[in-house]
Design a protein around this motif. Structure first.
Motif, PDB file in Angstrom:
ATOM      1  N   GLN A   3      59.271  73.755  59.950  1.00  0.00           N
ATOM      2  CA  GLN A   3      60.153  73.804  58.780  1.00  0.00           C
ATOM      3  C   GLN A   3      60.334  72.407  58.184  1.00  0.00           C
ATOM      4  O   GLN A   3      60.199  72.222  56.967  1.00  0.00           O
ATOM      5  CB  GLN A   3      61.509  74.369  59.207  1.00  0.00           C
ATOM      6  CG  GLN A   3      62.591  74.325  58.130  1.00  0.00           C
ATOM      7  CD  GLN A   3      63.968  74.621  58.705  1.00  0.00           C
ATOM      8  OE1 GLN A   3      64.203  74.509  59.922  1.00  0.00           O
ATOM      9  NE2 GLN A   3      64.903  75.013  57.845  1.00  0.00           N
ATOM     10  N   LYS A  60      58.922  71.043  54.472  1.00  0.00           N
ATOM     11  CA  LYS A  60      59.833  70.515  53.440  1.00  0.00           C
ATOM     12  C   LYS A  60      59.304  69.212  52.840  1.00  0.00           C
ATOM     13  O   LYS A  60      59.622  68.876  51.688  1.00  0.00           O
ATOM     14  CB  LYS A  60      61.212  70.272  54.041  1.00  0.00           C
ATOM     15  CG  LYS A  60      62.028  71.525  54.284  1.00  0.00           C
ATOM     16  CD  LYS A  60      63.388  71.163  54.876  1.00  0.00           C
ATOM     17  CE  LYS A  60      64.270  72.378  55.053  1.00  0.00           C
ATOM     18  NZ  LYS A  60      65.588  72.035  55.650  1.00  0.00           N
ATOM     19  N   ASP A  85      58.852  71.033  47.668  1.00  0.00           N
ATOM     20  CA  ASP A  85      60.243  70.710  47.344  1.00  0.00           C
ATOM     21  C   ASP A  85      61.024  71.967  46.972  1.00  0.00           C
ATOM     22  O   ASP A  85      61.519  72.116  45.852  1.00  0.00           O
ATOM     23  CB  ASP A  85      60.286  69.692  46.204  1.00  0.00           C
ATOM     24  CG  ASP A  85      61.686  69.141  45.976  1.00  0.00           C
ATOM     25  OD1 ASP A  85      62.517  69.258  46.902  1.00  0.00           O
ATOM     26  OD2 ASP A  85      61.949  68.620  44.888  1.00  0.00           O
TER      27      ASP A  85
END
Length: 342
Positions: A85, A89, A93
């Motif tokens: 995760q 990221k 975005d």
């Protein structure tokens, strides 16, 4: 980094107990094994089998197994999914959350966190972290995520990413994560996949006349393959072996984690660990591509129990190749999957 307004992403994995305590493991096993897509017997029989027989006997042993592989931060599977995760990221975005099919965090928690990050989200992209379609893995995760999406009456659209067992980007990422381990001296590479009952294969056949009924069914073209786990893991193995230039005869497929006495798809991994040394395989590599994150089934069942069994049977060297986990090329592939759905 690429931004896209009003989009959220959920990475969905199998799950884990909240801790290694016997009560938490019991709670987890009960949720897992009471899933009608895992043990697809009638509810009352399943309730008796799971609640009175399997879980009481299995939970203490499972708790010990979890204790042997537990990280200081918590469950390896949960922590590795969190790492994925975080890495994702950095490439896309948009809000990214994780959810588990069993245990925590739940799909509802993931959906609510996405809405906190952006109350105006119009679409959530769900990526099941299962490369292959199986009733007891990909299907149950998707249906569970869909159930809570409908039950909680969320306004956003839920988009599902299909199984990616033969996607070139996934195959490349898997192959590259494995490549360094093939640079060592080895005799054989075993692809060990999580097993399923033969009955599940037949039940999932949308034609009702192909899987395990047609000779050499996994290699005979059929629409049944869109939901055939055995076919899909065979394709993944063949593509990776070709990508890594592993000659025929130096690799094979087997199936682990059998539960109960009924016939599961074969060959069984445990039997291969005993058989291979007798056939001259002394240095063994094992990969577990049914999982994208290392977990109990890889870190304990294969790397500990499997290694012991192989070495006791006459083996000399045993290496479990880690799952793709947070390999940079795998993270790039996850980002690519999400962008394509955007």
């Amino acid at each position: 980094m690429e931004a896209k307004a009003d989009i959220g992403i959920v990475l969905m994995n199998l799950g884990s107990p909240d801790s290694t305590s016997v009560p938490d493991v019991k709670r987890y096993l009960n949720e897992f094994l009471m899933d009608g897509r895992v043990i697809d017997y009638p509810y009352l029989f399943r309730k008796i089998l799971v609640g009175w027989i399997i879980v009481p006997n299995r939970a203490p042993k499972s708790a010990e197994a979890y204790q042997s592989i537990w990280w200081p931060e918590g469950s390896p599977l949960i922590e590795l999914t969190k790492q994925l995760q975080t890495a994702l990221k950095q490439r896309i975005d948009v809000p990214v959350e994780i959810a588990m099919r069993y245990g925590n965090p739940t799909p509802t928690a993931a959906y609510d966190n996405l809405l906190k990050a952006n109350p105006h989200i119009k679409e959530v992209i769900l990526l099941p972290l299962y490369p292959h379609y199986a009733m007891s893995s990909y299907e149950t995760a998707v249906e569970y995520a869909k159930y809570w999406h409908v039950k909680n009456k969320y306004d956003f659209k839920l988009s599902i990413i299909d199984p990616y067992y033969k996607d070139p980007a996934y195959i490349d990422a898997l192959a590259e994560s494995m490549r360094p381990y093939l640079e060592s001296d080895y005799d054989y590479l075993l692809f060990s996949y999580h097993g399923v009952p033969e009955r599940h294969i037949r039940k999932g056949d949308i034609t009702k006349k192909h899987c395990m009924q047609v000779q050499n069914c996994c290699n005979v073209v059929s629409v049944a393959h869109t939901r055939c786990y055995k076919h899909q893991v065979t394709v993944t193995s063949e593509l990776v072996a070709k990508k890594l230039n592993i000659p025929t005869g130096k690799w094979g497929i087997s199936f682990q984690s059998r539960l109960g006495r009924e016939e599961w798809i074969k060959p069984y991994t445990a039997e291969q660990f005993e058989r291979l040394p007798k056939q001259g395989v002394k240095k063994l590599l094992v990969a577990c591509p049914a999982f994208v994150s290392d977990c109990l089934e890889t870190l304990e069942e294969i790397a500990v129990e499997g290694k012991h069994q192989f070495m006791e049977s006459g083996g000399e060297a045993f290496t479990m190749i880690p799952c793709v986990n947070v390999h940079p090329q795998w993270v790039d592939t996850v980002a690519q999957f999400c962008r394509e759905r955007m």
